[in-house]
Motif scaffolding. Structure first.
Motif, PDB file in Angstrom:
ATOM      1  N   LEU A   1       0.811  -1.217   0.000  1.00 23.59           N
ATOM      2  CA  LEU A   1       0.000   0.000   0.000  1.00 23.59           C
ATOM      3  C   LEU A   1       0.848   1.273   0.000  1.00 23.59           C
ATOM      4  N   SER A   2       2.148   1.131  -0.010  1.00 21.59           N
ATOM      5  CA  SER A   2       3.055   2.280   0.083  1.00 21.59           C
ATOM      6  C   SER A   2       2.817   3.301  -1.023  1.00 21.59           C
ATOM      7  N   ILE A   3       2.663   2.835  -2.247  1.00 19.10           N
ATOM      8  CA  ILE A   3       2.476   3.767  -3.369  1.00 19.10           C
ATOM      9  C   ILE A   3       1.170   4.530  -3.214  1.00 19.10           C
ATOM     10  N   HIS A   4       0.149   3.887  -2.684  1.00 20.45           N
ATOM     11  CA  HIS A   4      -1.119   4.588  -2.461  1.00 20.45           C
ATOM     12  C   HIS A   4      -0.962   5.682  -1.410  1.00 20.45           C
ATOM     13  N   TYR A   5      -0.273   5.360  -0.326  1.00 20.09           N
ATOM     14  CA  TYR A   5      -0.019   6.391   0.678  1.00 20.09           C
ATOM     15  C   TYR A   5       0.792   7.538   0.079  1.00 20.09           C
ATOM     16  N   LEU A   6       1.752   7.218  -0.763  1.00 22.13           N
ATOM     17  CA  LEU A   6       2.569   8.259  -1.375  1.00 22.13           C
ATOM     18  C   LEU A   6       1.726   9.197  -2.235  1.00 22.13           C
ATOM     19  N   LEU A   7       0.801   8.623  -3.000  1.00 23.47           N
ATOM     20  CA  LEU A   7      -0.015   9.427  -3.909  1.00 23.47           C
ATOM     21  C   LEU A   7      -1.204  10.087  -3.222  1.00 23.47           C
ATOM     22  N   ASP A   8      -1.640   9.536  -2.097  1.00 24.00           N
ATOM     23  CA  ASP A   8      -2.845  10.028  -1.437  1.00 24.00           C
ATOM     24  C   ASP A   8      -2.550  10.973  -0.275  1.00 24.00           C
ATOM     25  N   THR A   9      -1.305  11.027   0.165  1.00 23.67           N
ATOM     26  CA  THR A   9      -0.939  11.866   1.302  1.00 23.67           C
ATOM     27  C   THR A   9       0.314  12.662   0.959  1.00 23.67           C
ATOM     28  N   ASP A  10       0.759  13.441   1.905  1.00 24.26           N
ATOM     29  CA  ASP A  10       2.018  14.167   1.757  1.00 24.26           C
ATOM     30  C   ASP A  10       3.120  13.538   2.603  1.00 24.26           C
ATOM     31  N   LEU A  11       2.957  12.277   2.931  1.00 21.57           N
ATOM     32  CA  LEU A  11       3.964  11.577   3.729  1.00 21.57           C
ATOM     33  C   LEU A  11       5.234  11.375   2.907  1.00 21.57           C
ATOM     34  N   GLY A  12       6.351  11.274   3.601  1.00 21.47           N
ATOM     35  CA  GLY A  12       7.610  10.949   2.952  1.00 21.47           C
ATOM     36  C   GLY A  12       7.667   9.474   2.605  1.00 21.47           C
ATOM     37  N   VAL A  13       8.707   9.084   1.913  1.00 22.02           N
ATOM     38  CA  VAL A  13       8.847   7.709   1.431  1.00 22.02           C
ATOM     39  C   VAL A  13       8.862   6.713   2.586  1.00 22.02           C
ATOM     40  N   ILE A  14       9.694   6.953   3.580  1.00 22.15           N
ATOM     41  CA  ILE A  14       9.779   6.027   4.721  1.00 22.15           C
ATOM     42  C   ILE A  14       8.460   6.001   5.490  1.00 22.15           C
ATOM     43  N   ASP A  15       7.827   7.148   5.672  1.00 24.83           N
ATOM     44  CA  ASP A  15       6.541   7.190   6.372  1.00 24.83           C
ATOM     45  C   ASP A  15       5.459   6.442   5.601  1.00 24.83           C
ATOM     46  N   CYS A  16       5.517   6.461   4.270  1.00 22.50           N
ATOM     47  CA  CYS A  16       4.561   5.688   3.469  1.00 22.50           C
ATOM     48  C   CYS A  16       4.754   4.197   3.711  1.00 22.50           C
ATOM     49  N   MET A  17       6.004   3.778   3.795  1.00 17.58           N
ATOM     50  CA  MET A  17       6.282   2.369   4.083  1.00 17.58           C
ATOM     51  C   MET A  17       5.804   1.997   5.485  1.00 17.58           C
ATOM     52  N   LYS A  18       6.008   2.892   6.457  1.00 13.42           N
ATOM     53  CA  LYS A  18       5.529   2.638   7.823  1.00 13.42           C
ATOM     54  C   LYS A  18       4.005   2.563   7.863  1.00 13.42           C
ATOM     55  N   ALA A  19       3.349   3.471   7.146  1.00 19.67           N
ATOM     56  CA  ALA A  19       1.877   3.476   7.127  1.00 19.67           C
ATOM     57  C   ALA A  19       1.343   2.201   6.499  1.00 19.67           C
ATOM     58  N   SER A  20       1.963   1.745   5.430  1.00 13.39           N
ATOM     59  CA  SER A  20       1.549   0.498   4.790  1.00 13.39           C
ATOM     60  C   SER A  20       1.778  -0.679   5.732  1.00 13.39           C
ATOM     61  N   TRP A  21       2.904  -0.663   6.416  1.00 12.65           N
ATOM     62  CA  TRP A  21       3.219  -1.747   7.361  1.00 12.65           C
ATOM     63  C   TRP A  21       2.150  -1.829   8.448  1.00 12.65           C
ATOM     64  N   ARG A  22       1.737  -0.662   8.961  1.00 11.28           N
ATOM     65  CA  ARG A  22       0.709  -0.641  10.020  1.00 11.28           C
ATOM     66  C   ARG A  22      -0.659  -1.045   9.493  1.00 11.28           C
ATOM     67  N   ALA A  23      -0.990  -0.600   8.293  1.00 11.77           N
ATOM     68  CA  ALA A  23      -2.319  -0.907   7.739  1.00 11.77           C
ATOM     69  C   ALA A  23      -2.469  -2.389   7.416  1.00 11.77           C
ATOM     70  N   THR A  24      -1.373  -3.051   7.096  1.00  9.47           N
ATOM     71  CA  THR A  24      -1.456  -4.465   6.712  1.00  9.47           C
ATOM     72  C   THR A  24      -1.176  -5.418   7.866  1.00  9.47           C
ATOM     73  N   GLU A  25      -0.971  -4.862   9.045  1.00 13.94           N
ATOM     74  CA  GLU A  25      -0.684  -5.699  10.214  1.00 13.94           C
ATOM     75  C   GLU A  25      -1.836  -6.674  10.458  1.00 13.94           C
ATOM     76  N   ASP A  26      -1.512  -7.918  10.685  1.00 11.83           N
ATOM     77  CA  ASP A  26      -2.472  -8.996  10.952  1.00 11.83           C
ATOM     78  C   ASP A  26      -3.423  -9.258   9.777  1.00 11.83           C
ATOM     79  N   ARG A  27      -3.111  -8.767   8.586  1.00 13.30           N
ATOM     80  CA  ARG A  27      -3.989  -8.968   7.424  1.00 13.30           C
ATOM     81  C   ARG A  27      -3.238  -9.581   6.249  1.00 13.30           C
ATOM     82  N   VAL A  28      -2.010 -10.055   6.452  1.00 14.64           N
ATOM     83  CA  VAL A  28      -1.161 -10.515   5.350  1.00 14.64           C
ATOM     84  C   VAL A  28      -1.783 -11.711   4.635  1.00 14.64           C
ATOM     85  N   LEU A  29      -2.286 -12.683   5.372  1.00 13.25           N
ATOM     86  CA  LEU A  29      -2.895 -13.861   4.745  1.00 13.25           C
ATOM     87  C   LEU A  29      -4.125 -13.462   3.933  1.00 13.25           C
ATOM     88  N   GLU A  30      -4.943 -12.593   4.473  1.00 14.24           N
ATOM     89  CA  GLU A  30      -6.130 -12.120   3.747  1.00 14.24           C
ATOM     90  C   GLU A  30      -5.733 -11.403   2.454  1.00 14.24           C
TER      91      GLU A  30
END
Length: 188
Positions: free
Chosen positions: A101-130
């Motif tokens: 989801l990193s690219i979506h965060y990058l295009l949808d917010t003003d977050l930096g590159v590392i913050d986009c990766m962190k946001a994606s990591w948090r959003a996908t927590e416990d949902r990887v199998l799904e």
């Protein structure tokens, strides 16, 4: 043969230098064109998933700045995921799903590159199998559609996949409409 003709070694050297020079100009332009096209497609898919009107001005707004950040994000993701794919497939797939989801965060917010990766990591927590199973089902549908239509089905399946990914982003991030404030990234 004229005396002014170049010998084979000199001609080869001249051609090599010319090709390297052309490659140093053409490949970055080619990569930049692909990156710009991907950004426009992802923005269009996100607008479609949200049911928003796709205006050309909104699709290309801030494109050069976003393209540079997207290129940096892509490079960082490749460097992070590729070793996991070489060593074993599972770590690479896991990392790819967590940062999908990193690219979506990058295009949808003003977050930096590392913050986009962190946001994606948090959003996908416990949902990887799904997420994996959803992508697997879509892939099992897409492969025969694309192959049995002599690759013409990719004209349908690529936009479907982009909208699917955008809908997954909206569901996991809670960003159901544009112009929402950037997510909080405070550590717990």
């Amino acid at each position: 043969m004229c005396s002014s003709d170049l010998d084979d070694d000199t001609a080869g050297l001249v051609m090599t230098v010319a090709m390297v020079g052309v490659s140093l100009i053409v490949y970055p332009l080619f990569f930049a064109g692909i990156m710009l096209g991907q950004i426009i497609m992802f923005r269009g898919a996100l607008a479609t998933a949200r049911g928003e009107n796709m205006e050309f001005g909104a699709l290309v707004a801030g494109l050069p700045r976003k393209a540079l950040r997207a290129a940096g994000l892509s490079l960082l993701l490749i460097l992070a995921i590729f070793p996991g794919l070489i060593l074993l497939y599972v770590p690479g797939i896991y990392l790819a799903l967590r940062w999908s989801l990193s690219i979506h965060y990058l295009l949808d917010t003003d977050l930096g590159v590392i913050d986009c990766m962190k946001a994606s990591w948090r959003a996908t927590e416990d949902r990887v199998l799904e997420i994996f199973l959803r992508h697997l089902v879509l892939g099992l549908i897409a492969i025969p559609v694309i192959l049995f239509t002599c690759y013409m089905g990719s004209l349908v399946m690529v936009p479907v996949q982009l909208v699917f990914q955008s809908m997954l982003y909206m569901q996991l991030s809670g960003r159901m409409r544009s112009a929402l404030p950037d997510p909080e990234l405070a550590t717990y």
